[in-house]
Design an enzyme around this catalytic site. Structure first.
Site, PDB file in Angstrom:
ATOM      1  N   GLU A 116      -6.499  -3.726  14.347  1.00  0.00           N
ATOM      2  CA  GLU A 116      -6.338  -4.096  15.754  1.00  0.00           C
ATOM      3  C   GLU A 116      -7.235  -3.244  16.633  1.00  0.00           C
ATOM      4  O   GLU A 116      -7.522  -2.093  16.334  1.00  0.00           O
ATOM      5  CB  GLU A 116      -4.884  -3.868  16.223  1.00  0.00           C
ATOM      6  CG  GLU A 116      -3.847  -4.650  15.471  1.00  0.00           C
ATOM      7  CD  GLU A 116      -3.697  -4.162  14.047  1.00  0.00           C
ATOM      8  OE1 GLU A 116      -3.622  -5.022  13.164  1.00  0.00           O
ATOM      9  OE2 GLU A 116      -3.692  -2.940  13.816  1.00  0.00           O
ATOM     10  N   SER A 157       0.839  -1.210   0.000  1.00  0.00           N
ATOM     11  CA  SER A 157       0.000   0.000   0.000  1.00  0.00           C
ATOM     12  C   SER A 157       0.871   1.256   0.000  1.00  0.00           C
ATOM     13  O   SER A 157       1.740   1.418   0.855  1.00  0.00           O
ATOM     14  CB  SER A 157      -0.867   0.021   1.276  1.00  0.00           C
ATOM     15  OG  SER A 157      -1.547  -1.188   1.401  1.00  0.00           O
TER      16      SER A 157
HETATM   17  N1  LIG Z   1      -2.935  -4.417  10.915  1.00  0.00           N
HETATM   18  C1  LIG Z   1      -2.824  -3.215  10.356  1.00  0.00           C
HETATM   19  N2  LIG Z   1      -2.590  -3.163   9.032  1.00  0.00           N
HETATM   20  C2  LIG Z   1      -2.490  -1.962   8.475  1.00  0.00           C
HETATM   21  N3  LIG Z   1      -2.247  -1.657   7.184  1.00  0.00           N
HETATM   22  C3  LIG Z   1      -2.229  -0.340   7.116  1.00  0.00           C
HETATM   23  I1  LIG Z   1      -1.898   0.643   5.346  1.00  0.00           I
HETATM   24  N4  LIG Z   1      -2.445   0.255   8.315  1.00  0.00           N
HETATM   25  C4  LIG Z   1      -2.614  -0.763   9.199  1.00  0.00           C
HETATM   26  C5  LIG Z   1      -2.867  -0.846  10.599  1.00  0.00           C
HETATM   27  O1  LIG Z   1      -3.000   0.145  11.328  1.00  0.00           O
HETATM   28  N5  LIG Z   1      -2.953  -2.089  11.134  1.00  0.00           N
END
Ligand SMILES: Nc1nc2[nH]c(I)nc2c(=O)[nH]1
Length: 278
Positions: free
Chosen positions: A200, A38
């Site tokens: 989370e 991402s």
């Molecule tokens: N687990 C988790 N995955 C993520 N991917 C992204 I972009 N931000 C987060 C996040 O805050 N937690």
């Protein structure tokens, strides 16, 4: 360099995918593989000249796109300056425009197919990038962080059988040093992989912090385990796209995640290209 020897589950599928890639691209060996997570989408153009773009769904072992309209590709890129004029591909990279997340199929072997295909295609290094949440207040959205180590909270592994793989220095100290030569301000931290797809809870984020985590995400650890097992040197880089849940007071939004990634795009793409050129 003998690409991907042995008969571990998933290896023959990876060799089939690599053979298909070599056939389509005419490149016998791709020295480096990059997985764009991402926010890292813009990096490919800066790494070299894309000679082929192949939808991964057309390759053996890659699942059909799970999100309508999202058509992941793998690009064969001739590296800037990388010798590789001959078809040996020494100067070529495979850029995977996305990865399979554990939460898509709940199968770690499926997640591992990308790095195993890279290994079978002759790669010696895999660069794993991701977007993540930060447990370190100073690391605001848009901050790139080197992955120094990981904590795998998925409860899963891509390995089957008595494969007691050592994961010491899993995230290459050599390449982390090169990264710091490119940008000495780069922090590094411990990446905690949750299974997802839910974010989370604040309590889970506090737990991740308490056990030594600095970043939380839903990828990378399983990819890295499979990469080490397949004999690849691994380098991981995270882009902080949001403060982890409970660290910012506001609920997490996926839109915010996408936007922070875009804002940091040019800087992190140049950084990635700089490291790969080395
Ligand atoms: N687990 C988790 N995955 C993520 N991917 C992204 I972009 N931000 C987060 C996040 O805050 N937690």
């Amino acid at each position: 360099h003998s690409p991907l020897q042995g008969d571990h589950p998933g290896f023959s599928e990876a060799r089939r995918a690599a053979a298909a890639l070599a056939q389509v691209t005419g490149v016998a060996r791709h020295r480096i593989a990059v997985v764009l997570g991402s926010g890292w989408g813009g990096a490919a153009e800066l790494i070299g000249e894309t000679t082929h773009t192949i939808p991964t769904a057309e390759l053996p072992g890659f699942a059909a796109p799970s999100v309508p309209g999202h058509n992941p590709t793998v690009r064969s890129v001739r590296l800037n300056g990388g010798g590789g004029e001959d078809s040996s591909g020494a100067g070529h990279a495979l850029i995977f425009g996305s990865r399979t997340h554990y939460y898509e199929h709940r199968d770690a072997g499926t997640v591992a197919h990308t790095v195993r295909t890279a290994a079978a295609a002759g790669a010696e290094i895999v660069v794993l990038t991701n977007g993540c949440g930060s447990l370190v207040p100073e690391w605001a959205p848009g901050t790139p962080v080197l992955v120094a180590d990981h904590i795998n909270l998925t409860g899963a592994t891509p390995l089957v059988g008595a494969n007691f793989v050592d994961l010491t220095d899993l995230y290459s100290p050599r390449i982390r040093e090169i990264a710091r030569e490119v940008d000495s301000s780069l922090p590094e931290g411990v990446y905690v992989q949750f299974s997802g797809p839910q974010y989370e809870t604040p309590a889970e984020v506090r737990y991740a912090k308490a056990i030594g985590g600095d970043l939380v995400g839903m990828s990378t650890a399983l990819d890295a385990i499979a990469a080490r097992h397949a004999g690849l040197e691994v380098f991981g880089m995270s882009l902080v796209t949001n403060a982890a849940a409970g660290f910012s007071g506001e609920p997490l939004s996926h839109a915010e995640v996408v936007e922070a990634g875009q804002a940091a795009g040019p800087r992190i793409s140049a950084l990635l290209a700089g490291i790969i050129d080395r």
